[in-house]
Design a protein around this motif. Structure first.
Motif, PDB file in Angstrom:
ATOM      1  N   SER A 190      47.172  58.223  42.714  1.00 16.83           N
ATOM      2  CA  SER A 190      47.287  57.134  41.746  1.00 16.83           C
ATOM      3  C   SER A 190      47.803  55.867  42.413  1.00 16.83           C
ATOM      4  CB  SER A 190      48.198  57.545  40.589  1.00 16.83           C
ATOM      5  OG  SER A 190      49.459  57.976  41.068  1.00 16.83           O
ATOM      6  N   LEU A 191      48.670  56.013  43.436  1.00 17.12           N
ATOM      7  CA  LEU A 191      49.154  54.829  44.157  1.00 17.12           C
ATOM      8  C   LEU A 191      47.997  54.104  44.825  1.00 17.12           C
ATOM      9  CD1 LEU A 191      51.408  53.023  45.312  1.00 17.12           C
ATOM     10  CD2 LEU A 191      51.553  54.626  47.242  1.00 17.12           C
ATOM     11  N   LEU A 192      47.138  54.849  45.528  1.00 23.10           N
ATOM     12  CA  LEU A 192      46.000  54.224  46.193  1.00 23.10           C
ATOM     13  C   LEU A 192      45.080  53.565  45.172  1.00 23.10           C
ATOM     14  CD1 LEU A 192      44.314  53.588  48.666  1.00 23.10           C
ATOM     15  CD2 LEU A 192      43.312  55.868  48.512  1.00 23.10           C
ATOM     16  N   ALA A 193      44.821  54.226  44.065  1.00 27.71           N
ATOM     17  CA  ALA A 193      43.954  53.648  43.037  1.00 27.71           C
ATOM     18  C   ALA A 193      44.534  52.350  42.493  1.00 27.71           C
ATOM     19  CB  ALA A 193      43.736  54.653  41.913  1.00 27.71           C
ATOM     20  N   THR A 194      45.850  52.304  42.271  1.00 26.56           N
ATOM     21  CA  THR A 194      46.507  51.097  41.754  1.00 26.56           C
ATOM     22  C   THR A 194      46.423  49.954  42.757  1.00 26.56           C
ATOM     23  OG1 THR A 194      48.032  52.391  40.397  1.00 26.56           O
ATOM     24  CG2 THR A 194      48.711  50.149  40.966  1.00 26.56           C
ATOM     25  N   LEU A 195      46.709  50.256  44.018  1.00 27.02           N
ATOM     26  CA  LEU A 195      46.668  49.220  45.053  1.00 27.02           C
ATOM     27  C   LEU A 195      45.257  48.681  45.236  1.00 27.02           C
ATOM     28  CD1 LEU A 195      48.989  50.904  47.704  1.00 27.02           C
ATOM     29  CD2 LEU A 195      49.555  48.939  46.261  1.00 27.02           C
ATOM     30  N   LEU A 196      44.267  49.560  45.239  1.00 30.84           N
ATOM     31  CA  LEU A 196      42.890  49.116  45.424  1.00 30.84           C
ATOM     32  C   LEU A 196      42.437  48.257  44.244  1.00 30.84           C
ATOM     33  CD1 LEU A 196      40.504  49.308  47.350  1.00 30.84           C
ATOM     34  CD2 LEU A 196      39.758  51.359  46.145  1.00 30.84           C
ATOM     35  N   ALA A 197      42.803  48.648  43.031  1.00 33.47           N
ATOM     36  CA  ALA A 197      42.432  47.855  41.855  1.00 33.47           C
ATOM     37  C   ALA A 197      43.069  46.463  41.917  1.00 33.47           C
ATOM     38  CB  ALA A 197      42.864  48.579  40.586  1.00 33.47           C
ATOM     39  N   GLU A 198      44.331  46.385  42.357  1.00 30.11           N
ATOM     40  CA  GLU A 198      44.987  45.078  42.478  1.00 30.11           C
ATOM     41  C   GLU A 198      44.331  44.238  43.566  1.00 30.11           C
ATOM     42  OE1 GLU A 198      49.415  43.222  43.520  1.00 30.11           O
ATOM     43  OE2 GLU A 198      49.220  45.338  42.948  1.00 30.11           O
ATOM     44  N   TYR A 199      43.981  44.870  44.666  1.00 41.53           N
ATOM     45  CA  TYR A 199      43.368  44.148  45.794  1.00 41.53           C
ATOM     46  C   TYR A 199      42.037  43.535  45.403  1.00 41.53           C
ATOM     47  CZ  TYR A 199      41.715  43.400  50.617  1.00 41.53           C
ATOM     48  OH  TYR A 199      41.247  42.858  51.785  1.00 41.53           O
ATOM     49  N   LEU A 200      41.285  44.250  44.556  1.00 44.93           N
ATOM     50  CA  LEU A 200      39.937  43.813  44.203  1.00 44.93           C
ATOM     51  C   LEU A 200      39.877  43.020  42.893  1.00 44.93           C
ATOM     52  CD1 LEU A 200      38.036  47.107  45.099  1.00 44.93           C
ATOM     53  CD2 LEU A 200      38.115  44.982  46.432  1.00 44.93           C
ATOM     54  N   ALA A 201      41.008  42.899  42.204  1.00 42.59           N
ATOM     55  CA  ALA A 201      41.020  42.185  40.925  1.00 42.59           C
ATOM     56  C   ALA A 201      40.719  40.707  41.136  1.00 42.59           C
ATOM     57  CB  ALA A 201      42.375  42.362  40.251  1.00 42.59           C
ATOM     58  N   GLU A 202      40.008  40.117  40.195  1.00 47.90           N
ATOM     59  CA  GLU A 202      39.681  38.699  40.275  1.00 47.90           C
ATOM     60  C   GLU A 202      40.937  37.859  40.130  1.00 47.90           C
ATOM     61  OE1 GLU A 202      36.894  37.511  41.137  1.00 47.90           O
ATOM     62  OE2 GLU A 202      35.662  39.317  40.998  1.00 47.90           O
ATOM     63  N   GLU A 203      40.972  36.716  40.813  1.00 46.05           N
ATOM     64  CA  GLU A 203      42.101  35.805  40.680  1.00 46.05           C
ATOM     65  C   GLU A 203      42.134  35.218  39.284  1.00 46.05           C
ATOM     66  OE1 GLU A 203      43.197  33.707  44.762  1.00 46.05           O
ATOM     67  OE2 GLU A 203      41.124  33.318  44.185  1.00 46.05           O
ATOM     68  N   THR A 204      43.338  35.033  38.762  1.00 47.68           N
ATOM     69  CA  THR A 204      43.483  34.454  37.416  1.00 47.68           C
ATOM     70  C   THR A 204      44.164  33.096  37.500  1.00 47.68           C
ATOM     71  OG1 THR A 204      45.591  35.620  37.152  1.00 47.68           O
ATOM     72  CG2 THR A 204      43.614  36.716  36.351  1.00 47.68           C
TER      73      THR A 204
END
Length: 317
Positions: free
Chosen positions: A303-317
């Motif tokens: 779950s840590l890796l999934a969270t970090l990857l999702a944050e890394y790839l999230a669009e800038e706001t």
């Protein structure tokens, strides 16, 4: 038989651990995945332009062997070497360039897009085999345009690429002069004085088109031992890499990298220790790293890796 060059496997360098010490250089520019730099007809780790026979050192090797591109007349010899090493359980990454289509069952093929990008001609990408992995070198003023990313990644997505990973090669003065020769005086300022392009914006652009931003760690096969530890170490290393790229505190990120390196080295079966509740005696495994190993043993995920990857790839706001 010469021993190969050995380095720590890192997700940003395509998980390479072993590189042949002598290797015939291809013609024209290419991307050295192990050293994260450009090649111009020189061999990685050596000034030798040719090798009498292709030699990857003792066999079998217990982790990823990187075979850089070769001149066309040496391709069949390279393919035979890759096949021999794969048969002994060694994972092999073969770097090829558009126009090549080697058939090496079990090998990871990574296509070097540098020649096509420098030529400003994306037509060769249409000819790449389906399911490929590719490397996109980010060069200031030449290959860092978001419009070019969208165009190139659209073609690669249509080819059902498994991964398109960006790297920002280290450039020395010779590299910069040659890149200006390739791109013209209009790129001089960017090449000599521009900031190195960041990999995260490219990863976001590729991900929007359904492309994975990192190569999955290639794993050994029997008779090589410790395969599950390699898998766990890969999860720890990618989590560490993302943690640090996201600008989170250095301490936990470096601790994750230490855990990844120790997981690669240990003779203990980490999954078995986790199931038996015996991870406590491993002094190098604590905190986030211990949580990752426990979750990997229980669920096969992190779950840590999934969270970090999702944050890394999230669009800038």
């Amino acid at each position: 038989m010469m021993r190969p060059v050995v380095q720590l496997p890192e997700p940003g360098r395509f998980w390479v651990r072993y590189t042949p010490r002598l290797w015939p250089a291809p013609g024209g520019p290419w991307t050295d995945l192990a050293a994260c730099r450009l090649g111009w007809g020189r061999s990685p780790g050596s000034n030798a332009a040719h090798a009498a026979t292709l030699d990857a050192g003792p066999a079998p090797l217990d982790d990823l062997l990187y075979l850089p591109p070769v001149p066309p007349e040496r391709a069949a010899e390279r393919d035979r070497l890759a096949g021999e090493r794969l048969a002994k359980g060694t994972p092999v990454l073969v770097q090829v360039r558009p126009g090549e289509a080697p058939e090496i069952p079990g090998a990871v093929l990574v296509y070097d897009l540098l020649p096509a990008l420098l030529a400003r001609d994306l037509a060769p990408l249409d000819l790449l085999p389906a399911g490929l992995a590719a490397v996109w070198p980010l060069l200031p003023g030449l290959t860092d345009d978001p419009g070019l990313w969208a165009e190139g990644c659209s073609v690669l997505a249509a080819r059902r690429a498994s991964c398109v990973q960006a790297i920002s090669p280290r450039l020395d003065p010779v590299d910069r002069r040659r890149l200006v020769e390739q791109g013209g005086e209009g790129v001089f300022e960017a090449i000599f004085h521009g900031e190195p392009p960041a990999e995260r914006p490219f990863a976001r652009a590729a991900y929007r088109l359904g492309l994975a931003p990192f190569l999955e760690r290639p794993l050994p096969r029997p008779p090589v031992l410790g395969i599950e530890n390699r898998r766990i170490a890969g999860v720890l290393a990618l989590a560490a890499e993302l943690w640090l790229r996201l600008g989170r505190p250095d301490g936990p990120g470096q601790a994750l990298y230490v855990a990844a390196r120790q997981a690669d080295r240990t003779a203990y079966d980490l999954s078995a220790l986790a199931r038996e509740g015996n991870l406590g005696f491993l002094s190098w495994l604590s905190g986030l790293g211990r949580e990752v190993v426990l979750e990997q043993a229980e669920t096969g995920g992190s779950s840590l890796l999934a969270t970090l990857l999702a944050e890394y790839l999230a669009e800038e706001t």
